[in-house]
Design a protein around this motif. Structure first.
Motif, PDB file in Angstrom:
ATOM      1  N   TRP A 128     -13.998  16.091 -14.241  1.00 10.00           N
ATOM      2  CA  TRP A 128     -14.579  16.921 -14.659  1.00 10.00           C
ATOM      3  C   TRP A 128     -15.318  15.512 -15.930  1.00 10.00           C
ATOM      4  CZ3 TRP A 128     -13.514  15.984 -20.422  1.00 10.00           C
ATOM      5  CH2 TRP A 128     -14.585  16.428 -21.712  1.00 10.00           C
ATOM      6  N   ILE A 129     -16.787  16.435 -15.951  1.00  8.48           N
ATOM      7  CA  ILE A 129     -17.822  15.516 -15.884  1.00  8.48           C
ATOM      8  C   ILE A 129     -18.662  15.301 -17.655  1.00  8.48           C
ATOM      9  CG2 ILE A 129     -20.340  15.308 -15.798  1.00  8.48           C
ATOM     10  CD1 ILE A 129     -18.914  15.387 -12.168  1.00  8.48           C
ATOM     11  N   GLY A 130     -19.160  14.893 -18.179  1.00  5.31           N
ATOM     12  CA  GLY A 130     -19.288  15.655 -19.350  1.00  5.31           C
ATOM     13  C   GLY A 130     -21.176  14.571 -19.120  1.00  5.31           C
ATOM     14  N   VAL A 131     -21.799  15.423 -20.163  1.00  3.87           N
ATOM     15  CA  VAL A 131     -23.063  14.935 -20.195  1.00  3.87           C
ATOM     16  C   VAL A 131     -23.929  14.910 -21.546  1.00  3.87           C
ATOM     17  CG1 VAL A 131     -25.381  14.964 -19.257  1.00  3.87           C
ATOM     18  CG2 VAL A 131     -23.488  15.709 -18.058  1.00  3.87           C
ATOM     19  N   VAL A 132     -23.957  13.659 -22.234  1.00  8.23           N
ATOM     20  CA  VAL A 132     -24.305  14.149 -23.753  1.00  8.23           C
ATOM     21  C   VAL A 132     -26.060  13.094 -23.873  1.00  8.23           C
ATOM     22  CG1 VAL A 132     -24.100  13.689 -26.190  1.00  8.23           C
ATOM     23  CG2 VAL A 132     -22.219  13.670 -24.221  1.00  8.23           C
ATOM     24  N   ILE A 157     -16.682  10.605 -15.873  1.00  7.33           N
ATOM     25  CA  ILE A 157     -16.315  11.332 -15.074  1.00  7.33           C
ATOM     26  C   ILE A 157     -15.033  10.771 -14.498  1.00  7.33           C
ATOM     27  CG2 ILE A 157     -16.758  12.335 -12.134  1.00  7.33           C
ATOM     28  CD1 ILE A 157     -19.091  10.453 -12.390  1.00  7.33           C
ATOM     29  N   LYS A 158     -14.120  11.973 -15.022  1.00  3.45           N
ATOM     30  CA  LYS A 158     -12.913  11.605 -15.193  1.00  3.45           C
ATOM     31  C   LYS A 158     -12.099  12.409 -13.932  1.00  3.45           C
ATOM     32  CE  LYS A 158      -8.517  12.330 -17.313  1.00  3.45           C
ATOM     33  NZ  LYS A 158      -7.930  10.430 -17.752  1.00  3.45           N
ATOM     34  N   ASN A 159     -10.943  11.602 -12.927  1.00  2.00           N
ATOM     35  CA  ASN A 159     -10.375  12.127 -12.071  1.00  2.00           C
ATOM     36  C   ASN A 159      -9.064  13.675 -13.036  1.00  2.00           C
ATOM     37  OD1 ASN A 159      -8.782  12.898  -9.943  1.00  2.00           O
ATOM     38  ND2 ASN A 159      -8.394  11.027  -8.981  1.00  2.00           N
ATOM     39  N   CYS A 160      -9.402  14.351 -12.593  1.00  2.00           N
ATOM     40  CA  CYS A 160      -8.846  15.390 -13.314  1.00  2.00           C
ATOM     41  C   CYS A 160      -8.023  16.313 -12.109  1.00  2.00           C
ATOM     42  CB  CYS A 160      -8.803  16.349 -13.925  1.00  2.00           C
ATOM     43  SG  CYS A 160     -10.410  17.486 -13.122  1.00  2.00           S
ATOM     44  N   GLY A 161      -7.146  15.663 -10.896  1.00  2.00           N
ATOM     45  CA  GLY A 161      -7.448  16.317 -10.201  1.00  2.00           C
ATOM     46  C   GLY A 161      -5.483  15.497  -9.626  1.00  2.00           C
ATOM     47  N   GLY A 202      -0.117   8.075 -20.772  1.00  2.00           N
ATOM     48  CA  GLY A 202       0.586   8.857 -21.371  1.00  2.00           C
ATOM     49  C   GLY A 202       1.420   9.143 -22.629  1.00  2.00           C
ATOM     50  N   GLN A 203       0.957   7.303 -22.873  1.00  2.72           N
ATOM     51  CA  GLN A 203       1.409   7.421 -24.194  1.00  2.72           C
ATOM     52  C   GLN A 203       0.225   7.748 -25.633  1.00  2.72           C
ATOM     53  OE1 GLN A 203       3.036   3.880 -25.306  1.00  2.72           O
ATOM     54  NE2 GLN A 203       4.535   4.450 -23.677  1.00  2.72           N
ATOM     55  N   SER A 213      -3.613  15.484 -25.676  1.00  4.44           N
ATOM     56  CA  SER A 213      -3.883  16.716 -25.453  1.00  4.44           C
ATOM     57  C   SER A 213      -5.057  16.591 -24.472  1.00  4.44           C
ATOM     58  CB  SER A 213      -4.264  17.379 -26.558  1.00  4.44           C
ATOM     59  OG  SER A 213      -4.503  18.879 -25.805  1.00  4.44           O
ATOM     60  N   VAL A 214      -4.817  17.409 -23.311  1.00  4.65           N
ATOM     61  CA  VAL A 214      -6.873  17.000 -22.347  1.00  4.65           C
ATOM     62  C   VAL A 214      -6.659  18.632 -22.544  1.00  4.65           C
ATOM     63  CG1 VAL A 214      -7.127  16.410 -20.430  1.00  4.65           C
ATOM     64  CG2 VAL A 214      -5.106  15.631 -21.721  1.00  4.65           C
ATOM     65  N   ASN A 215      -8.397  19.144 -22.469  1.00  2.63           N
ATOM     66  CA  ASN A 215      -8.918  20.214 -22.368  1.00  2.63           C
ATOM     67  C   ASN A 215     -10.190  20.482 -21.541  1.00  2.63           C
ATOM     68  OD1 ASN A 215      -9.387  23.139 -22.402  1.00  2.63           O
ATOM     69  ND2 ASN A 215     -10.170  22.605 -24.326  1.00  2.63           N
ATOM     70  N   TYR A 216      -9.674  20.604 -20.035  1.00  2.00           N
ATOM     71  CA  TYR A 216     -11.160  20.157 -19.586  1.00  2.00           C
ATOM     72  C   TYR A 216     -11.933  21.732 -19.763  1.00  2.00           C
ATOM     73  CZ  TYR A 216      -7.995  16.317 -17.297  1.00  2.00           C
ATOM     74  OH  TYR A 216      -7.877  15.297 -17.092  1.00  2.00           O
ATOM     75  N   THR A 217     -12.548  21.718 -20.844  1.00  2.00           N
ATOM     76  CA  THR A 217     -13.401  22.646 -21.100  1.00  2.00           C
ATOM     77  C   THR A 217     -14.487  22.056 -20.330  1.00  2.00           C
ATOM     78  OG1 THR A 217     -14.694  22.019 -22.489  1.00  2.00           O
ATOM     79  CG2 THR A 217     -12.634  22.851 -23.151  1.00  2.00           C
TER      80      THR A 217
END
Length: 458
Positions: free
Chosen positions: A174-178, A204-208, A273-274, A278-282
């Motif tokens: 999951w990638i973000g560009v600002v 870059i977030k490994n969401c797999g 985990g702590q 909440s994770v939302n890969y929009t």
């Protein structure tokens, strides 16, 4: 008491000694003169030889230190002397990236094939030879291999001096560009290309569930200059950060952020985990995502004898038909020193024939297969070497080169070209050879003109 007889005898004895010693003394004088002349000649020859050596070296060498194994060469620059191990010339074009020591972080690793301003930061002599080759030939490129553990994060950061192009080799991210205009978020998966403009904040977030692996190309032959968001935040005075961000609790809340002892380049806290609830890969709108994402695996196939290309992209915006390609090209055209990326497949035991590029250096990473690479340098010297999975290859602009698959497995490479805003221009050996008049070739190679009818002409 004077004794004249004694004085007279003594004088006569002295005179007698001088007369008898004169012939021998003359011989000694002649021998001394010959030795002196020989010494002067030897010294003159030595000085002349050293002068020639110093002239070729570009200056006086005050001290030469070569180790006992004779594996060091003396490098002279601006009158100063340094030394480094002698390295095979092929490592100016070949980097065994998979064998280099990775930089390890809690969330993953990074391996670099790049120029280093501090020679002590190179992983080995071969890596230094490759990095300095990229720099000296002004490649406008460098490369890194990024591995991210499941849940790991390549933290938000930006690059001062380079655009970045990434190819997803494995996994889902999951990638973000600002940018100054907006924020864009999207998923990337195997076979897709991502683009991060210079100075744009990106993560870059490994969401797999498995490891994510990305191949990263940077549009600079200088050492890439990067700033992580945590360093920027923690480097800002507490009162300034509080006034800028205006959190509840003000400065007291800002003071609860701590400075980490280890680098957070690829971050994975043990208590993730702590921390995250909440994770939302929009995903942003396609028209925005396509500025930074290109589906190379789904792009048109361009075949050639022995293999095929897929491009991201290499045509100008005027000739593009796909909306995705059009938006992606327009995004690249807004930046200087952007790269053209491609996947190159050479079928088992086939040849990617000799060719060269008019307007781009080439940097390639071997994903699978094995090959024999060759290039002809501007001096006419031919360099050949074997490449396998995990190797990086550098072909400077104008250098004729080829790749021949030498195993039963298909050769797959991810390739970057330093095209900027131009379309890649390439000339192949069969093209320039067959388009040269046969009487010119006959004169060049001292062969009968009729013999050149053995070559097929298009």
């Amino acid at each position: 008491m004077d004794n004249q007889a004694f004085e007279t005898e003594a004088k006569m004895a002295a005179g007698s000694w001088k007369r008898e010693a004169s012939p021998g003394r003359r011989s000694l004088l002649k021998l001394f003169a010959v030795c002196l002349l020989a010494g002067l000649l030897t010294t003159a020859v030595g000085v002349l030889s050293l002068s020639l050596v110093y002239t070729k070296a570009g200056g006086l060498v005050n001290e030469m230190r070569v180790n006992e194994m004779n594996v060091n060469e003396v490098l002279v620059k601006d009158g100063a002397v340094s030394s480094r191990p002698l390295v095979d010339v092929r490592f100016g074009f070949l980097n065994r990236l998979s064998r280099s020591e990775p930089q390890k972080y809690p969330g993953g690793t990074i391996q670099w094939a790049t120029y280093r301003s501090d020679s002590d930061h190179y992983p080995d002599p071969e890596g230094q030879e490759f990095g300095e080759s990229l720099h000296q030939k002004q490649s406008q490129m460098s490369v890194a291999l990024l591995r991210i553990k499941p849940g790991g994060l390549r933290v938000p950061h930006w690059h001062f001096n380079a655009n970045e192009h990434g190819y997803v080799l494995q996994g889902t991210v999951w990638i973000g560009v600002v940018t100054a205009e907006n924020v864009t978020v999207f998923n990337g998966t195997e076979g897709q290309v991502v683009f991060f403009p210079r100075n744009a904040v990106h993560w870059i977030k490994n969401c797999g569930e498995g490891e994510a692996v990305l191949l990263l190309f940077f549009g600079s032959h200088e050492e890439v200059k990067t700033l992580e968001a945590d360093e920027a935040f923690l480097g800002t005075p507490e009162d300034i950060a509080a006034r800028a961000l205006q959190p509840i609790g003000g400065v007291k809340f800002i003071r609860t952020f701590r400075k980490f002892s280890e680098a957070q380049v690829v971050n994975l806290p043990p208590n993730l985990g702590q921390l995250v609830h909440s994770v939302n890969y929009t995903r942003s709108e396609d028209s925005q995502v396509w500025r930074y994402l290109y589906d190379l695996g789904a792009s048109p196939i361009h075949p050639f004898h022995g293999g095929q290309f897929q491009w991201a992209p290499f045509r100008s915006a005027r000739t593009s038909k796909s909306p995705m390609e059009l938006i992606y090209i327009q995004s690249l055209n807004e930046e200087s020193r952007s790269l053209t990326l491609a996947s190159l497949r050479i079928f088992a035991n086939e040849l990617g024939q000799p060719h060269y590029h008019f307007n781009a250096n080439e940097l390639a990473y071997v994903v699978s297969g094995c090959a024999r690479a060759g290039l002809v340098m501007e001096s006419g010297t031919t360099v050949t070497f074997d490449v396998t999975i995990g190797d990086v290859i550098f072909f400077p602009v104008g250098t004729q080169h080829y790749l021949r698959s030498v195993c039963d497995e298909e050769l797959l490479l991810v390739v970057a070209y330093s095209t900027g805003k131009e379309a890649l221009k390439t000339l192949r050996m069969n093209k320039y050879f067959m388009d040269t008049a046969d009487h010119i070739l006959a004169q060049l190679f001292h062969k009968d003109q009729k013999e050149f009818q053995n070559f097929p002409r298009s």
